[in-house]
Write a protein that holds these residues in place. Structure first.
Motif, short mmCIF file in Angstrom:
data_model
loop_
_atom_site.label_atom_id
_atom_site.label_comp_id
_atom_site.label_asym_id
_atom_site.label_seq_id
_atom_site.Cartn_x
_atom_site.Cartn_y
_atom_site.Cartn_z
N ASN A 48 0.83 -1.20 0.00
CA ASN A 48 0.00 0.00 0.00
C ASN A 48 0.87 1.25 0.00
OD1 ASN A 48 0.89 0.22 2.61
ND2 ASN A 48 -1.05 -0.36 3.54
N GLN A 49 0.21 2.38 -0.24
CA GLN A 49 0.93 3.65 -0.38
C GLN A 49 1.62 4.04 0.92
OE1 GLN A 49 -1.40 7.18 -1.16
NE2 GLN A 49 0.16 7.94 -2.56
N ARG A 50 1.02 3.74 2.03
CA ARG A 50 1.63 4.09 3.31
C ARG A 50 2.97 3.39 3.50
NH1 ARG A 50 -1.52 3.98 9.09
NH2 ARG A 50 0.17 4.88 10.29
N SER A 51 3.04 2.12 3.16
CA SER A 51 4.30 1.36 3.26
C SER A 51 5.33 1.88 2.27
CB SER A 51 4.04 -0.12 3.00
OG SER A 51 3.14 -0.64 3.94
N ARG A 52 4.88 2.18 1.06
CA ARG A 52 5.81 2.72 0.06
C ARG A 52 6.39 4.05 0.52
NH1 ARG A 52 1.82 1.00 -3.53
NH2 ARG A 52 1.05 3.13 -3.75
N LYS A 53 5.58 4.88 1.15
CA LYS A 53 6.09 6.18 1.62
C LYS A 53 7.10 6.00 2.74
CE LYS A 53 2.40 9.22 0.19
NZ LYS A 53 1.43 10.24 0.59
N LEU A 54 6.87 5.05 3.62
CA LEU A 54 7.83 4.81 4.71
C LEU A 54 9.15 4.31 4.15
CD1 LEU A 54 8.45 4.59 7.75
CD2 LEU A 54 7.58 2.26 7.64
N ILE A 55 9.09 3.31 3.29
CA ILE A 55 10.31 2.77 2.69
C ILE A 55 11.00 3.84 1.84
CG2 ILE A 55 11.18 1.08 1.02
CD1 ILE A 55 8.87 -0.77 2.01
N GLY A 56 10.22 4.57 1.06
CA GLY A 56 10.77 5.61 0.20
C GLY A 56 11.43 6.73 0.99
N ALA A 57 10.87 7.07 2.14
CA ALA A 57 11.49 8.13 2.95
C ALA A 57 12.88 7.73 3.41
CB ALA A 57 10.60 8.44 4.15
N ALA A 73 4.28 7.92 -4.53
CA ALA A 73 2.99 8.58 -4.70
C ALA A 73 1.98 7.76 -5.48
CB ALA A 73 3.20 9.92 -5.38
N LYS A 74 2.40 6.61 -5.99
CA LYS A 74 1.49 5.78 -6.78
C LYS A 74 0.30 5.38 -5.92
CE LYS A 74 2.81 1.63 -7.76
NZ LYS A 74 3.46 0.44 -8.31
N PRO A 75 -0.92 5.55 -6.43
CA PRO A 75 -2.09 5.21 -5.61
C PRO A 75 -2.22 3.70 -5.40
CG PRO A 75 -2.77 5.91 -7.80
CD PRO A 75 -1.28 6.10 -7.72
N ASP A 76 -2.90 3.37 -4.33
CA ASP A 76 -3.15 1.96 -4.05
C ASP A 76 -4.05 1.36 -5.12
OD1 ASP A 76 -1.70 2.13 -1.71
OD2 ASP A 76 -3.46 2.48 -0.45
N THR A 77 -3.84 0.09 -5.39
CA THR A 77 -4.72 -0.60 -6.33
C THR A 77 -5.95 -1.07 -5.57
OG1 THR A 77 -3.55 -2.68 -5.92
CG2 THR A 77 -2.81 -1.37 -7.79
N THR A 78 -7.10 -0.87 -6.17
CA THR A 78 -8.34 -1.31 -5.53
C THR A 78 -8.68 -2.70 -6.02
OG1 THR A 78 -9.63 -0.26 -7.25
CG2 THR A 78 -9.20 1.04 -5.28
N GLN A 79 -9.15 -3.50 -5.11
CA GLN A 79 -9.54 -4.87 -5.47
C GLN A 79 -11.00 -4.89 -5.88
OE1 GLN A 79 -8.55 -7.31 -2.15
NE2 GLN A 79 -6.36 -7.25 -2.58
N VAL A 80 -11.34 -5.76 -6.79
CA VAL A 80 -12.68 -5.81 -7.34
C VAL A 80 -13.68 -6.38 -6.34
CG1 VAL A 80 -14.08 -6.79 -9.21
CG2 VAL A 80 -11.75 -6.06 -9.66
#
Length: 74
Positions: free
Chosen positions: A2-11, A64-71
């Motif tokens: 998810n975006q929150r994890s990506r932002k933490l790792i990216g920071a 900043a990539k948005p989370d993918t939504t599941q169907v």
């Protein structure tokens, strides 16, 4: 991921890349010969100061990539 994890790792990656870039730029500066004209030094400091942005741009786009939504609604 998810975006929150990506932002933490990216920071952390962004801070680490800036530290590595500053070490590299300082090493290159120390290798420059003494007595260079001021305009050459200004050019070097512009490149050294702004150069960290080139590797940072793809990282920030990834963060900043948005989370993918599941169907199925989860």
């Amino acid at each position: 991921m998810n975006q929150r994890s990506r932002k933490l790792i990216g920071a952390f990656l962004l801070v680490g890349s800036i530290i590595l870039w500053s070490i590299l730029a300082t090493s290159v500066y120390l290798l420059l010969p003494e007595g260079l004209p001021g305009l050459v030094l200004i050019g070097f400091f512009i490149v050294a100061g702004m150069g960290w942005m080139l590797p940072a741009m793809p990282l920030i786009k990834w963060m900043a990539k948005p989370d993918t939504t599941q169907v199925d609604g989860r």
